[in-house]
Design a protein around this motif. Structure first.
Motif, mmCIF file in Angstrom:
data_model
loop_
_atom_site.group_PDB
_atom_site.id
_atom_site.type_symbol
_atom_site.label_atom_id
_atom_site.label_comp_id
_atom_site.label_asym_id
_atom_site.label_seq_id
_atom_site.Cartn_x
_atom_site.Cartn_y
_atom_site.Cartn_z
ATOM 1 N N ASN A 179 -32.222 -5.430 7.592
ATOM 2 C CA ASN A 179 -33.068 -6.463 7.001
ATOM 3 C C ASN A 179 -34.452 -5.959 6.661
ATOM 4 O O ASN A 179 -35.295 -6.705 6.159
ATOM 5 N N PHE A 180 -34.687 -4.687 6.957
ATOM 6 C CA PHE A 180 -36.015 -4.142 6.761
ATOM 7 C C PHE A 180 -36.115 -3.510 5.384
ATOM 8 O O PHE A 180 -35.222 -2.786 4.952
ATOM 9 N N ASP A 181 -37.192 -3.788 4.711
ATOM 10 C CA ASP A 181 -37.340 -3.297 3.350
ATOM 11 C C ASP A 181 -37.668 -1.808 3.341
ATOM 12 O O ASP A 181 -38.702 -1.385 3.858
ATOM 13 N N LEU A 182 -36.773 -1.042 2.746
ATOM 14 C CA LEU A 182 -36.935 0.403 2.690
ATOM 15 C C LEU A 182 -38.249 0.803 2.043
ATOM 16 O O LEU A 182 -38.884 1.783 2.421
ATOM 17 N N ARG A 183 -38.681 -0.013 1.088
ATOM 18 C CA ARG A 183 -39.870 0.362 0.329
ATOM 19 C C ARG A 183 -41.127 0.370 1.181
ATOM 20 O O ARG A 183 -42.083 1.076 0.902
ATOM 21 N N LEU A 184 -41.106 -0.430 2.268
ATOM 22 C CA LEU A 184 -42.259 -0.420 3.157
ATOM 23 C C LEU A 184 -42.426 0.958 3.785
ATOM 24 O O LEU A 184 -43.531 1.467 3.922
ATOM 25 N N GLU A 185 -41.271 1.533 4.162
ATOM 26 C CA GLU A 185 -41.323 2.856 4.755
ATOM 27 C C GLU A 185 -41.776 3.873 3.722
ATOM 28 O O GLU A 185 -42.612 4.738 3.996
ATOM 29 N N GLN A 186 -41.251 3.762 2.540
ATOM 30 C CA GLN A 186 -41.624 4.697 1.480
ATOM 31 C C GLN A 186 -43.097 4.564 1.139
ATOM 32 O O GLN A 186 -43.802 5.560 0.950
ATOM 33 N N ALA A 187 -43.570 3.326 1.100
ATOM 34 C CA ALA A 187 -44.987 3.102 0.809
ATOM 35 C C ALA A 187 -45.845 3.797 1.857
ATOM 36 O O ALA A 187 -46.847 4.434 1.534
ATOM 37 N N LEU A 203 -43.841 10.423 12.019
ATOM 38 C CA LEU A 203 -44.051 9.836 13.337
ATOM 39 C C LEU A 203 -44.874 8.559 13.254
ATOM 40 O O LEU A 203 -44.536 7.535 13.840
ATOM 41 N N THR A 204 -45.980 8.654 12.501
ATOM 42 C CA THR A 204 -46.840 7.476 12.351
ATOM 43 C C THR A 204 -46.073 6.333 11.692
ATOM 44 O O THR A 204 -46.172 5.184 12.107
ATOM 45 N N THR A 205 -45.299 6.681 10.671
ATOM 46 C CA THR A 205 -44.537 5.647 9.981
ATOM 47 C C THR A 205 -43.581 4.956 10.928
ATOM 48 O O THR A 205 -43.497 3.726 10.976
ATOM 49 N N VAL A 206 -42.853 5.758 11.677
ATOM 50 C CA VAL A 206 -41.900 5.168 12.616
ATOM 51 C C VAL A 206 -42.636 4.272 13.610
ATOM 52 O O VAL A 206 -42.262 3.127 13.846
ATOM 53 N N TRP A 207 -43.709 4.804 14.158
ATOM 54 C CA TRP A 207 -44.386 4.098 15.239
ATOM 55 C C TRP A 207 -45.086 2.838 14.766
ATOM 56 O O TRP A 207 -45.068 1.802 15.441
ATOM 57 N N ARG A 208 -45.749 2.902 13.593
ATOM 58 C CA ARG A 208 -46.602 1.783 13.215
ATOM 59 C C ARG A 208 -46.028 0.877 12.136
ATOM 60 O O ARG A 208 -46.520 -0.206 11.915
ATOM 61 N N VAL A 209 -45.000 1.356 11.437
ATOM 62 C CA VAL A 209 -44.447 0.511 10.377
ATOM 63 C C VAL A 209 -43.060 -0.003 10.739
ATOM 64 O O VAL A 209 -42.782 -1.194 10.700
ATOM 65 N N ILE A 210 -42.173 0.923 11.111
ATOM 66 C CA ILE A 210 -40.781 0.533 11.324
ATOM 67 C C ILE A 210 -40.594 -0.209 12.645
ATOM 68 O O ILE A 210 -40.052 -1.314 12.686
#
Lengths: 286, 272
Positions: free
Chosen positions: B157-165, B174-181
């Protein structure tokens, strides 16, 4: 999406790192020994297929496998039948009742198998609650033997399995187009006719997936038959444990384990053709 | 309009079946309150002695402690590895990735008795038998697939584009995983953690194989009590487990209510 190949490979490499810890752990600490078990079945106590030959020679072994099959088939039929009723009602009923029913199913998932078997012994044992009441009323003169036999094992296993039977059926039934049912009724079919000739066939994939799922879980069942069977209902899992822990016949044990595993994998492959496994488990474990 | 009320008789039958699933455990309560020192039903007199024994006896307390420690450790390890694996697989999303996903679910698919044999076979030369580490490792391996499933469900249900952004804006993986996902898949992680805990807490088959005397988890002690069929403390333990399970379920339901706004349901009826 269009990206240069080097960027793509860089992204792939970096994300595999996330998967690596568990993948490595699994290969070393799990897959390794399982392959070892497979190898043992052909090498213990000597190299060859004599462990597998025992399947045809030993009457005792044949009886255990037969017992296991018989109980697993009976469990599957009962669980899928009862599960079908529950799934059908859940899908057709109003939201409030549906929530309650699903909550009950969820609760039953979380009851420890030891608590269950203990509860069954207390409820249906020879000096259990039910027999006590029946005896005191005078309805019976001897306790009814529900437990420590095949009936007890069946009662215990079906209770465990029904939620597993409900899941694939639910997933399937939720996808059934209600308009087909309405159309059938509109065209003059009775409720029974509609059910038998329209609804039932539509739910066949769910029934197949449900039956196979329950069957493979039943195959490996250990605790419930061991306790509720009273030592008289010897199924494969318990027999394997005796071979490993007591008589140290690793050859026989690994042979049975290999067969069980092969059977499970084959059946899983068939289920996957009928219904994607992820559909069954995806939305439920929440 | 479709008929919203199924056949009355079917309705009743469905509820009877549901009762069959849940109600029998109620019988453990009276047995746990028996004044006698053997398994029996109280005839008018009630006693809390078995609960008292359960919470004061050295043996039972040790089992309780060991089970809790092992379950917490397994839960933490499984949740960490499972979450990372789920995120990795979700991002990889290739045919190979899907095959690896099925491979990672192996411990769930393989019958517990076979897992028990495998661990027993390997743990012996590794000297991990009858040890905390041995049991924690085994339970972690068993529980991680469940975490992968629940976190993967959340991720769908999580928008892939948020991670890409996030990556695009310069954040490291690491930061992406920790603070976005992670914040967005909280409910999946929580569900996975709880299931992992319960799996380890209730696990008996593998414990029977790879533990002997030093590590004697609660299920093992109960298994023994049930086999010997005489000690009502088992009933007290059973009631304790039921109460604990219901409490955890309630907490989970309450916690779930808050985070379900962000986790849009996928239309399945059993979303609460």
């Amino acid at each position: 999406m269009p990206q240069s190949k080097s960027v793509l490979t860089r992204q792939f490499n970096s994300h595999w790192i996330l998967v690596l810890p568990f993948l490595a752990t699994l290969i070393v600490l799990y897959l390794g020994p399982i392959v070892d078990l497979f190898w043992l079945s052909f090498s213990e106590p000597q190299l060859g297929v004599h462990n597998y030959q025992k399947l045809f020679e030993s009457e005792f072994l044949a009886r255990i496998i037969l017992t296991t099959f018989r109980i697993c088939v009976a469990t599957t039929i009962a669980s899928v039948l009862l599960g079908y009723v529950v799934a059908y009602v859940i899908v057709q009923t109003c939201t409030a009742q549906r929530k309650w029913m699903l909550t009950f199913i969820l609760i039953s998932f979380w009851i420890s198998v030891l608590v269950r078997t203990f509860a069954w012994l207390m409820l249906l044992g020879n000096s259990g609650a039910v027999n006590n009441v029946l005896l005191s009323i005078g309805l019976i003169s001897d306790p009814i033997r529900f437990m420590r036999n095949e009936l007890g094992v069946l009662i215990g296993m079906v209770q465990y399995m029904i939620p597993y039977a409900v899941l694939p059926l639910l997933a399937n039934m939720q996808g059934v187009d209600q308009r087909l049912i309405n159309a059938s009724r509109n065209l003059g079919a009775t409720r029974t006719q509609t059910f038998v000739r329209v609804y039932l066939p539509l739910t066949k994939p769910g029934i197949v997936a449900s039956s196979l799922l329950v069957f493979i879980i039943s195959l490996g069942f250990y605790v419930t038959p061991a306790i509720l069977g009273g030592g008289k209902v010897l199924m494969i899992a318990e027999y394997i444990s005796v071979q490993i822990l007591i008589t140290l016949r690793w050859g026989t044990a690994t042979m049975l384990a290999t067969l069980m595993l092969a059977g499970v994998l084959v059946i899983l492959y068939i289920i996957n053709r009928s219904m994607r496994l992820t559909d069954i488990f995806a939305g439920v474990k929440k | 309009m479709s008929e919203k009320s199924p056949n009355r008789a079917l309705n009743v039958l469905a509820w009877i079946i549901l009762m069959y699933l849940v109600a029998p455990v109620i019988v453990t309560l009276p047995v746990s309150l028996t004044p006698k020192s053997f398994l029996s039903f109280p005839q008018g007199e009630y006693s809390l002695q078995h609960f008292e024994f359960f919470f004061t006896d050295g043996g039972w307390l040790l089992s309780l402690w060991q089970s809790t420690v092992i379950a917490i450790c397994s839960m933490v390890l499984a949740t960490m590895m499972g979450t990372l694996s789920a995120i990795g697989l979700w991002r990889i999303a290739s045919r190979v990735g899907e095959m690896i996903r099925i491979f990672l679910l192996m411990p769930l698919i393989i019958p517990p008795i076979i897992s028990a044999m495998a661990f027993y076979r390997l743990w012996t030369p590794l000297k991990l038998l009858d040890s905390y580490l041995g049991l924690i490792l085994a339970h972690t391996i068993l529980a991680t697939p469940i975490v992968i499933i629940t976190v993967s469900a959340s991720l769908s249900n999580f928008d892939l584009r948020l991670e890409q952004a996030s990556r695009n804006l310069g954040a490291s993986m690491l930061t992406t995983v920790w603070r976005v996902i992670l914040p967005s898949v909280r409910s999946g992680i929580l569900a996975g953690a709880i299931f992992a805990f319960i799996l380890s807490w209730d696990e008996i088959v593998i414990a029977l194989f790879i533990s002997k005397f030093s590590v004697y988890t609660l299920p093992r002690r109960m298994w023994n009590g049930i086999r010997e069929n005489t000690d009502p403390t088992v009933a007290a333990a059973a009631v304790f487990l039921i109460v604990l399970t219901v409490a955890v379920l309630i907490i989970y339901a309450l916690l779930g209510r808050e985070s379900h706004v962000s986790d849009k349901g996928d239309g399945n009826a059993h979303e609460s």
